[in-house]
Structures are given as C-alpha cells and as structure tokens.
Design a protein around this motif. Sequence first.
Motif, PDB file in Angstrom:
ATOM      1  N   LEU A   3      21.964 -63.351  72.922  1.00 57.45           N
ATOM      2  CA  LEU A   3      22.481 -64.123  71.786  1.00 57.45           C
ATOM      3  C   LEU A   3      23.236 -63.211  70.819  1.00 57.45           C
ATOM      4  CD1 LEU A   3      22.388 -67.050  70.552  1.00 57.45           C
ATOM      5  CD2 LEU A   3      20.547 -66.197  69.117  1.00 57.45           C
ATOM      6  N   ILE A   4      22.698 -62.018  70.574  1.00 58.50           N
ATOM      7  CA  ILE A   4      23.344 -61.050  69.674  1.00 58.50           C
ATOM      8  C   ILE A   4      24.693 -60.625  70.255  1.00 58.50           C
ATOM      9  CG2 ILE A   4      23.173 -58.711  68.688  1.00 58.50           C
ATOM     10  CD1 ILE A   4      20.057 -59.247  68.610  1.00 58.50           C
ATOM     11  N   ALA A  10      31.877 -63.307  69.614  1.00 60.36           N
ATOM     12  CA  ALA A  10      32.455 -64.396  68.806  1.00 60.36           C
ATOM     13  C   ALA A  10      33.092 -63.837  67.537  1.00 60.36           C
ATOM     14  CB  ALA A  10      31.373 -65.408  68.466  1.00 60.36           C
ATOM     15  N   ALA A  11      32.432 -62.861  66.916  1.00 59.79           N
ATOM     16  CA  ALA A  11      32.953 -62.243  65.700  1.00 59.79           C
ATOM     17  C   ALA A  11      34.250 -61.492  65.972  1.00 59.79           C
ATOM     18  CB  ALA A  11      31.908 -61.295  65.116  1.00 59.79           C
TER      19      ALA A  11
END
Length: 73
Positions: A3-4, A10-11
């Motif tokens: 998830l991280i 995504a960032a």
Amino acid sequence: MNLIRLLVIAAIIWLCYRIYQNWLETKSSAAHKKQHDNSIEDMVQCAKCGVHIPQQEALKSGDKFYCSEAHKQ
Ligand SMILES: [Zn+2]
C-alpha cells in the motif's frame, strides 16, 4: 508495504502531472504574450513625413495614416 509503495507511485504520478500542467500553462501564457506584443507593434507610416507610429496613435484619413493633426492637413 504494498500500500505504501502504491501511495509513493501515485504521488510521483501526481507530481509529474502537476509539473506537466504547469509547463503547459507557462507555454500558453508565453504564446499569448507574444501575440499581444505583435498587436502593439502594428506600426503604420505617416504619409507626410514617413515616421513610423503605432496604429492606435496614428490619425487616419481615408486609407492613409498621419503622425499629427498638422500632417493630416
Ligand atoms: Zn508626419
């Protein structure tokens, strides 16, 4: 952990998108500015003395332009 990693990716994508958008905006505003400058530099020549003046400041008589009221007459 996955998830991280997904959030980091995504960032990065979001950051790239923002940079791209910013670049497009800079590019279009620069093009717009250039177009604006061209309209300012629309010069005409006085039919009497031959001096070049911006069309906005020129005195028009028929199809000829003059730099001042004296040259228009
Ligand atoms: Zn003149």
